[in-house]
Write a protein that holds these residues in place. Sequence first.
Motif, PDB file in Angstrom:
ATOM      1  N   LYS A  73      -2.602  15.008   0.759  1.00 21.98           N
ATOM      2  CA  LYS A  73      -1.490  14.357   1.453  1.00 21.98           C
ATOM      3  C   LYS A  73      -1.049  15.133   2.698  1.00 21.98           C
ATOM      4  O   LYS A  73      -0.906  14.555   3.777  1.00 21.98           O
ATOM      5  CB  LYS A  73      -0.307  14.165   0.507  1.00 21.98           C
ATOM      6  N   GLN A  74      -0.856  16.430   2.567  1.00 19.79           N
ATOM      7  CA  GLN A  74      -0.370  17.215   3.711  1.00 19.79           C
ATOM      8  C   GLN A  74      -1.400  17.231   4.844  1.00 19.79           C
ATOM      9  O   GLN A  74      -1.045  17.140   6.018  1.00 19.79           O
ATOM     10  CB  GLN A  74      -0.007  18.648   3.293  1.00 19.79           C
ATOM     11  N   SER A  75      -2.682  17.320   4.483  1.00 19.32           N
ATOM     12  CA  SER A  75      -3.734  17.298   5.503  1.00 19.32           C
ATOM     13  C   SER A  75      -3.761  15.958   6.225  1.00 19.32           C
ATOM     14  O   SER A  75      -3.967  15.890   7.439  1.00 19.32           O
ATOM     15  CB  SER A  75      -5.099  17.562   4.866  1.00 19.32           C
ATOM     16  N   LEU A  76      -3.538  14.892   5.461  1.00 23.25           N
ATOM     17  CA  LEU A  76      -3.498  13.550   6.041  1.00 23.25           C
ATOM     18  C   LEU A  76      -2.326  13.418   7.011  1.00 23.25           C
ATOM     19  O   LEU A  76      -2.491  12.924   8.132  1.00 23.25           O
ATOM     20  CB  LEU A  76      -3.386  12.521   4.918  1.00 23.25           C
ATOM     21  N   TYR A  77      -1.158  13.868   6.587  1.00 26.38           N
ATOM     22  CA  TYR A  77       0.016  13.846   7.467  1.00 26.38           C
ATOM     23  C   TYR A  77      -0.238  14.652   8.733  1.00 26.38           C
ATOM     24  O   TYR A  77       0.091  14.214   9.842  1.00 26.38           O
ATOM     25  CB  TYR A  77       1.252  14.393   6.749  1.00 26.38           C
TER      26      TYR A  77
ATOM     27  N   GLY B  11      -0.647  11.518  10.681  1.00 23.47           N
ATOM     28  CA  GLY B  11       0.746  11.109  10.750  1.00 23.47           C
ATOM     29  C   GLY B  11       1.223  10.434   9.480  1.00 23.47           C
ATOM     30  O   GLY B  11       0.559  10.462   8.447  1.00 23.47           O
ATOM     31  N   ASP B  12       2.377   9.810   9.577  1.00 29.44           N
ATOM     32  CA  ASP B  12       2.978   9.138   8.419  1.00 29.44           C
ATOM     33  C   ASP B  12       2.318   7.772   8.185  1.00 29.44           C
ATOM     34  O   ASP B  12       1.412   7.375   8.911  1.00 29.44           O
ATOM     35  CB  ASP B  12       4.488   8.995   8.606  1.00 29.44           C
ATOM     36  N   LYS B  13       2.775   7.067   7.170  1.00 30.10           N
ATOM     37  CA  LYS B  13       2.168   5.789   6.791  1.00 30.10           C
ATOM     38  C   LYS B  13       2.171   4.795   7.953  1.00 30.10           C
ATOM     39  O   LYS B  13       1.150   4.134   8.217  1.00 30.10           O
ATOM     40  CB  LYS B  13       2.910   5.200   5.587  1.00 30.10           C
ATOM     41  N   HIS B  14       3.272   4.685   8.657  1.00 32.35           N
ATOM     42  CA  HIS B  14       3.353   3.735   9.765  1.00 32.35           C
ATOM     43  C   HIS B  14       2.359   4.105  10.865  1.00 32.35           C
ATOM     44  O   HIS B  14       1.660   3.232  11.400  1.00 32.35           O
ATOM     45  CB  HIS B  14       4.777   3.686  10.323  1.00 32.35           C
TER      46      HIS B  14
ATOM     47  N   THR C 191       0.855  -1.182   0.000  1.00 35.08           N
ATOM     48  CA  THR C 191       0.000   0.000   0.000  1.00 35.08           C
ATOM     49  C   THR C 191       0.892   1.232   0.000  1.00 35.08           C
ATOM     50  O   THR C 191       1.682   1.423   0.920  1.00 35.08           O
ATOM     51  CB  THR C 191      -0.913   0.016   1.246  1.00 35.08           C
ATOM     52  N   SER C 192       0.760   2.038  -1.012  1.00 39.93           N
ATOM     53  CA  SER C 192       1.577   3.251  -1.107  1.00 39.93           C
ATOM     54  C   SER C 192       0.851   4.429  -0.462  1.00 39.93           C
ATOM     55  O   SER C 192      -0.369   4.408  -0.289  1.00 39.93           O
ATOM     56  CB  SER C 192       1.874   3.583  -2.576  1.00 39.93           C
ATOM     57  N   MET C 193       1.608   5.446  -0.139  1.00 40.45           N
ATOM     58  CA  MET C 193       1.027   6.662   0.421  1.00 40.45           C
ATOM     59  C   MET C 193       0.083   7.307  -0.602  1.00 40.45           C
ATOM     60  O   MET C 193      -0.950   7.854  -0.228  1.00 40.45           O
ATOM     61  CB  MET C 193       2.142   7.616   0.851  1.00 40.45           C
TER      62      MET C 193
END
Length: 194
Positions: free
Chosen positions: A41-45, A49-52, A28-30
């Motif tokens: 993407k930035q809102s998700l981060y 947080g990050d993928k992990h 599964t990619s970001m």
Amino acid sequence: MPAKKTFDNTQVIDQIMRLFWQNGYYHTSMDEIVATSGVKKQSLYNALGDKHTIYIKSLQHYHQLMLAATTQAMQALEQAGESPLTILMMLLTQGLTTTDQPAGDLIDNAVAEFATTDTDVKQITDRFYDDYLTLMASVILKGQANQTIVATQSSMGLAQSLLEARIGLQTRLRQGSHPDITQCQQTWAKFLAI
């Protein structure tokens, strides 16, 4: 001034959880996470947080959902007057035959991908299995008390064997096999019944 958040964390985590469940962590990619969530993407981060970190939150969310669904199913069977053995067979196969979700189990998939190499994942998977084991053992104990389930082993020992059978079924389903769930329930019921 920062932009106002316009999404619900729980709903987004639920969508991403299903993506991880279907594809696994490493596949599964970001970019797929962003596309699935519909969040930039930035809102998700910023929010999750990050993928992990998102993966850990997905595992925790799955744990909560499964525990709630399983507890609710147990209570419904108890209120209907079903035997501990019937409830135990439900626990053995809970969620394994549902067609509206990916095959297998997200926790089982996490163990297959990470084993013991990620302490965060291991803590969550251990907690999930401990909770499920406790549910199974409590039902076995009731069955042993009313003499409908064998007492040749401790409730925890029998629950451990049953949980391992469940994990095996989940693994087979994830591999694309079609084990006979009903036959498995019948076999275990015969083994456990007095």
